[in-house]
Every structure is written in C-alpha cells, then in structure tokens.
Motif scaffolding. Structure first.
Motif, PDB file in Angstrom:
ATOM      1  N   MET A   1       0.824  -1.203   0.000  1.00 35.43           N
ATOM      2  CA  MET A   1       0.000   0.000   0.000  1.00 35.43           C
ATOM      3  C   MET A   1       0.861   1.257   0.000  1.00 35.43           C
ATOM      4  O   MET A   1       0.579   2.230  -0.724  1.00 35.43           O
ATOM      5  CB  MET A   1      -0.934  -0.002   1.220  1.00 35.43           C
ATOM      6  CG  MET A   1      -2.052  -1.032   1.136  1.00 35.43           C
ATOM      7  SD  MET A   1      -3.158  -0.972   2.572  1.00 35.43           S
ATOM      8  CE  MET A   1      -3.886   0.642   2.354  1.00 35.43           C
ATOM      9  N   LEU A   2       1.925   1.261   0.801  1.00 36.02           N
ATOM     10  CA  LEU A   2       2.821   2.416   0.828  1.00 36.02           C
ATOM     11  C   LEU A   2       3.520   2.598  -0.520  1.00 36.02           C
ATOM     12  O   LEU A   2       3.709   3.726  -0.995  1.00 36.02           O
ATOM     13  CB  LEU A   2       3.853   2.253   1.944  1.00 36.02           C
ATOM     14  CG  LEU A   2       3.310   2.327   3.379  1.00 36.02           C
ATOM     15  CD1 LEU A   2       4.417   2.027   4.384  1.00 36.02           C
ATOM     16  CD2 LEU A   2       2.728   3.724   3.651  1.00 36.02           C
ATOM     17  N   CYS A   3       3.916   1.472  -1.136  1.00 41.13           N
ATOM     18  CA  CYS A   3       4.537   1.558  -2.465  1.00 41.13           C
ATOM     19  C   CYS A   3       3.548   2.090  -3.503  1.00 41.13           C
ATOM     20  O   CYS A   3       3.896   2.908  -4.368  1.00 41.13           O
ATOM     21  CB  CYS A   3       5.050   0.195  -2.895  1.00 41.13           C
ATOM     22  SG  CYS A   3       6.469  -0.392  -1.947  1.00 41.13           S
ATOM     23  N   PHE A   4       2.300   1.635  -3.398  1.00 36.99           N
ATOM     24  CA  PHE A   4       1.293   2.041  -4.380  1.00 36.99           C
ATOM     25  C   PHE A   4       0.937   3.514  -4.240  1.00 36.99           C
ATOM     26  O   PHE A   4       0.885   4.264  -5.226  1.00 36.99           O
ATOM     27  CB  PHE A   4       0.048   1.162  -4.221  1.00 36.99           C
ATOM     28  CG  PHE A   4      -1.076   1.532  -5.145  1.00 36.99           C
ATOM     29  CD1 PHE A   4      -1.011   1.210  -6.500  1.00 36.99           C
ATOM     30  CD2 PHE A   4      -2.196   2.210  -4.666  1.00 36.99           C
ATOM     31  CE1 PHE A   4      -2.051   1.564  -7.356  1.00 36.99           C
ATOM     32  CE2 PHE A   4      -3.236   2.558  -5.524  1.00 36.99           C
ATOM     33  CZ  PHE A   4      -3.162   2.229  -6.870  1.00 36.99           C
ATOM     34  N   PHE A   5       0.691   3.941  -2.989  1.00 39.98           N
ATOM     35  CA  PHE A   5       0.288   5.334  -2.789  1.00 39.98           C
ATOM     36  C   PHE A   5       1.467   6.296  -2.802  1.00 39.98           C
ATOM     37  O   PHE A   5       1.304   7.482  -3.061  1.00 39.98           O
ATOM     38  CB  PHE A   5      -0.476   5.471  -1.466  1.00 39.98           C
ATOM     39  CG  PHE A   5      -1.840   4.834  -1.508  1.00 39.98           C
ATOM     40  CD1 PHE A   5      -2.875   5.413  -2.228  1.00 39.98           C
ATOM     41  CD2 PHE A   5      -2.081   3.646  -0.835  1.00 39.98           C
ATOM     42  CE1 PHE A   5      -4.129   4.825  -2.260  1.00 39.98           C
ATOM     43  CE2 PHE A   5      -3.334   3.055  -0.872  1.00 39.98           C
ATOM     44  CZ  PHE A   5      -4.364   3.650  -1.579  1.00 39.98           C
ATOM     45  N   GLY A   6       2.664   5.803  -2.529  1.00 44.26           N
ATOM     46  CA  GLY A   6       3.820   6.695  -2.503  1.00 44.26           C
ATOM     47  C   GLY A   6       4.597   6.737  -3.791  1.00 44.26           C
ATOM     48  O   GLY A   6       5.475   7.584  -3.977  1.00 44.26           O
ATOM     49  N   ASN A   7       4.303   5.836  -4.732  1.00 45.90           N
ATOM     50  CA  ASN A   7       5.053   5.779  -5.980  1.00 45.90           C
ATOM     51  C   ASN A   7       4.046   5.563  -7.106  1.00 45.90           C
ATOM     52  O   ASN A   7       3.477   4.485  -7.257  1.00 45.90           O
ATOM     53  CB  ASN A   7       6.075   4.635  -5.933  1.00 45.90           C
ATOM     54  CG  ASN A   7       6.976   4.635  -7.153  1.00 45.90           C
ATOM     55  OD1 ASN A   7       6.757   5.383  -8.110  1.00 45.90           O
ATOM     56  ND2 ASN A   7       7.985   3.763  -7.126  1.00 45.90           N
ATOM     57  N   TYR A   8       3.815   6.606  -7.873  1.00 48.29           N
ATOM     58  CA  TYR A   8       2.803   6.524  -8.931  1.00 48.29           C
ATOM     59  C   TYR A   8       3.207   5.573 -10.053  1.00 48.29           C
ATOM     60  O   TYR A   8       2.387   5.189 -10.882  1.00 48.29           O
ATOM     61  CB  TYR A   8       2.534   7.915  -9.501  1.00 48.29           C
ATOM     62  CG  TYR A   8       1.943   8.857  -8.478  1.00 48.29           C
ATOM     63  CD1 TYR A   8       2.736   9.826  -7.873  1.00 48.29           C
ATOM     64  CD2 TYR A   8       0.601   8.752  -8.136  1.00 48.29           C
ATOM     65  CE1 TYR A   8       2.190  10.682  -6.914  1.00 48.29           C
ATOM     66  CE2 TYR A   8       0.055   9.610  -7.196  1.00 48.29           C
ATOM     67  CZ  TYR A   8       0.855  10.573  -6.585  1.00 48.29           C
ATOM     68  OH  TYR A   8       0.310  11.416  -5.651  1.00 48.29           O
TER      69      TYR A   8
END
Length: 500
Positions: free
Chosen positions: A96-103
């Motif tokens: 989730m952090l990768c998805f929301f923090g890296n477009y």
C-alpha cells in the motif's frame, strides 16, 4: 486634597493588583485542572485502546479452539494465528505504501505484492471455521508460492527471509515427516532459485525506497525470532504442564496405593474378626450349653426324684465349676464386644497397682483356695501406672485365673510388680505344668488355642487374646516364658505416670 487623591489612587492600584493576583491564581488553577483532565482523558483512552487491542489479540489467538484440543494443540494454533495475523498486517502495509507513494507502481503490482498477505488472511478465515488442517496446508503450500510469484513478476521487495521463516514453521507445525520435508524443500528451492541465482528484477525496493526495504528485512528477522520465542514458550508451558500433571498423577497413585494398603489391612482384619466370630459362636454353642444343661438336670432331678442332701452336695461342685467357667467366658465375651464397639473409647488414668493386684487376688481367692494354691505379692511401693483401669483389671484377672488353672494343688503363684522406667512390669509367676515349645509357639502366635487345666478346668483361649489387644491399646505388651514341668511367667508392661 492632593493627599486624599493620592491615597485614593494608591488604593485603586493596590485593588487592581489584588484582583490581578486572584485572576492569575484562578487562571493557573483552571489551567492545571484542564491539563489534569486532559491527561486523564488521554490516559483513559490509552488504557481503553490497550484493553481493546489485548482483547482483539486474544480473540485472534483463540481462533479455531475446540474443547477436544489438548494444551499442545492449543499452543500451536495460538502461535500459528498470531504469526498469520502479523504477517497479514505487514504484508499489506508495504504494498500500500509503495502504491500510494510511488505513482509508477501499478495496481497489478500492488495485488501481486500483497498475495502473501491474502494467504495469511485465508488461513485465519479457515481457522475461524475450525478448518485447522486445511489452514496448515494452505499456508505451507500457498505462502511460499505466493512469495515466489512476487519475485517471478519482477519485483524484489526484500521478503526472501520469509522463505526461511516458512521452513522453520514447517518443522514445528506439520505433524507428518513427508509434509514437513515437502514444505521445507519448496521454501528452500524457491529461496535458492529466486534469490541466490536470479538477481535481475525490474523493480528493486531497496533502490526505490530503502526505508521500506529495510522495514521488510527487519520485520522478517523479527518474525523469525518471535516465532522461535513463541514456539519455545509454548513448549516450556506444555512441558511444565506435563510435569505438573505427572506430579499430580504420582500423588494420586501414592494416595491410591496407600488406600489400597489400608483396604488390604482392613480386609485382613475383617477376615481375622470373621474367623474369630465363627470360633466364638462355636464356643458359645458348645461350651455355654454344658453348664446350663447341668444346672437344668440338677433342678429337674431335685423336682422329679427324691435326692438326698448328700447326693446334691456331691453334684454341686461340678455344677459350680462349670458355672465359674461360664461366668469367666461371659465376662470376656462382654469385654471383647465392648472393645470392638468402642475401639477408640480408652480412658487412661493413674492406677494404684497395689490396689489393682489386691482386687484381682480377692476375686480369685476362692478358686485358689479350692486348689490350696498360695498367692504371694511382691510390689514396689507407691507404684502408679497410666492406663485404662477396666482393661488392666481384666488382663490381670485373666492371667491370674490362667495361672491358677495350670498350677497343681498346693502350688505357688507370685505376682511381682517392678519399675522399669518408663514402664512398670507386672509378672505372674507360677510353678505349674508349663508349656512345651510347640504349645508355647501357638500361644505366642496369638493362636486361638486352649487346653484343660490341672483339675480338668476348661478354657477358650479368648482371655489371652483379649489381654494382648487391651495391652496394645494402652501402650503395653505381653511376654510369655514357659518350660514344660517347671511353670510359666506371664508378664506385661504398662506406661508409668510421668511424675512417678
């Protein structure tokens, strides 16, 4: 006027200062109260949060528990549930952090990266519906496969240590060797191929976000040590439980063995009492009717036939002898029955042994006089024993009657009472017919044994048996010494009064 105005101004200033001081105190108290209330509210919220979190964790740990599970199975399932719960949380957070923090992180990669977390959620779901075995198989097959899919999709999220964790857990949780070897082999092969051999991935988390990469590595290490800690803890608890159970079982076994020994002892005592009862009934049915019939026949003859006084006098000594025997038998029987009915009803007290001896001699004076037997007393002065008076009296009477019975006419009997601190010893010494070794052995063994006296007196053997029993209850013992043709010594001990 100026002076008055000046003083008025001073009063106004001092009043203002006073009001300001009070206002400052009020504001300070209000602030302190507000801070205390705020701190209290925060503390209560933290406490409520802690309680709810603890409750939720306990609920998760107990998923799938049944009444038929033993402590070891419950402990394993508790550890398994905790690890799957925390793996789900950490496995979903990083994607989730990768998805929301890296477009540049596509949604398809998000779903692929979160596959291991969904496997843990499926396992918890299966455990919730008591499908514990299905949950185990799902975890140890699908979790390494899901992690492998993450790597095969071209992403290196730094979760390779979870292959090691999966192998460790398989050793502990899987009951069958074949299942354990398959799961460990799958995890180790996946680790070797996807991490050691293949190092080319289009998405490297350690270059994209080193903090999340470090988080995954640290989390995996923590899980490994946490799993080992929980496994060790549950094993120790189970072992302590087994030790406690074994100790309780051992104590119960010892108690059962003790009860068994007591029951066996009681059975032996009951068998002996039953045997004695049969012998007593035999004595009562055979011996007690003889003097009754003799007395009846005497009175019938006196009623129906004209018998002279001289003939009656000739018959009476035999009848009196039989009645004396019957009286002694009845007295012993009554005392024996009383002792059996009131086994613990012993009333010890101070006994003047000279008085006890005099009473016994007086009771048997006529019996001794008939056989012209002399009775001599040898007593230490002022000697006092501590025992039940009635029991000691009966013992002394039985032994003295026995001595008279086996002493011929013009014989001698000595009653000797001596101090042998902390006991006194009472000895009845006769110069009668004595006993050979065979008879003495039977008497010593407390056998139900009797013979006729020197004047054909009958006996039952009950008096000697009763004497042993009474002496034992009063802390004393009976000793018998005898030699054929030289007489016998029957002696017994009794505790002395402490200040005597």
């Amino acid at each position: 006027m100026k002076s008055a105005g000046k003083s008025s101004s001073i009063r106004d200033v001092s009043g203002s200062l006073s009001i300001g001081h009070h206002l400052k105190d009020w504001v300070g108290k209000f602030s302190q109260g507000f801070l205390r209330a705020r701190n209290k509210s925060i503390h209560e919220r933290m406490e409520n949060f802690s309680q709810k979190s603890h409750h939720i964790l306990e609920e998760i740990k107990s998923l799938g528990f049944t009444r038929t599970m033993d402590e070891l199975e419950r402990g394993k399932l508790s550890v398994f549930n905790q690890l799957n719960f925390f793996q789900f949380i950490t496995g979903i957070v990083v994607p989730m952090l990768c998805f929301f923090g890296n477009y540049k992180f596509p949604i398809a990669s998000f779903f692929v990266a979160s596959l291991p977390a969904w496997v843990s959620l499926i396992v918890l779901y299966l455990n919730f519906y008591f499908r514990y075995e299905a949950g185990m198989i799902t975890y140890f097959i699908l979790y390494p496969l899901a992690t492998s899919i993450v790597y095969m999709s071209g992403m290196n999220l730094g979760v390779e240590l979870y292959f090691i964790l999966n192998g460790i857990l398989a050793v502990f949780f899987l009951p069958l060797i074949s299942q354990m070897l398959f799961s460990v082999g799958l995890s180790m092969v996946s680790y070797f191929v996807l991490v050691v051999i293949n190092k080319e991935y289009h998405y490297q988390l350690h270059t994209s976000n080193f903090f999340l990469y470090l988080f995954n590595q640290v989390t995996a290490i923590v899980f490994i040590f946490y799993a080992l800690f929980l496994i060790k803890k549950e094993n120790n608890l189970y072992q302590f439980g087994i030790l406690g159970t074994n100790k309780a079982l051992q104590e119960k076994n010892e108690k059962i063995e003790k009860q068994k020994a007591e029951i066996e002892q009681k059975a032996v005592e009951l068998s002996e009492l039953n045997s004695l009862k049969n012998k007593l009934f035999s004595v009562i049915s055979h011996d007690m009717k003889t003097p009754m019939y003799a007395l009846r026949n005497l009175f019938r003859s006196m009623q129906q036939m004209d018998i002279s006084g001289e003939e009656i006098k000739a018959i009476i000594p035999d009848v009196v002898s039989d009645l004396n025997y019957t009286t002694g038998l009845m007295e012993n029987l009554l005392h024996w029955v009383k002792s059996q009915m009131n086994a613990s009803n012993i009333i010890p007290g101070e006994l003047d042994m000279e008085e006890i001896v005099d009473e016994a001699v007086h009771v048997h004076q006529l019996q001794a006089k008939t056989k012209k037997i002399s009775i001599k007393r040898e007593l230490d002065p002022s000697l006092q024993a501590f025992a039940d008076r009635d029991m000691v009296t009966l013992v002394l009477r039985n032994l003295l009657s026995n001595a008279i019975k086996f002493t011929p006419e013009k014989g001698k009997i000595i009653i000797r009472v001596k101090t042998e601190t902390p006991f006194c010893r009472v000895s009845i010494i006769d110069n009668g017919i004595g006993m050979d070794l065979d008879v003495l052995t039977k008497v010593q063994d407390n056998s139900y044994y009797t013979t006729h006296g020197t004047a054909k007196e009958s006996g039952t053997g009950l008096g000697l048996m009763l004497s042993r029993d009474f002496l034992s209850k009063n802390g004393g013992s009976l000793l018998i010494e005898s030699e054929a043709g030289k007489g016998s010594i029957f002696s017994f001990t009794l505790p002395l009064v402490e200040n005597s």
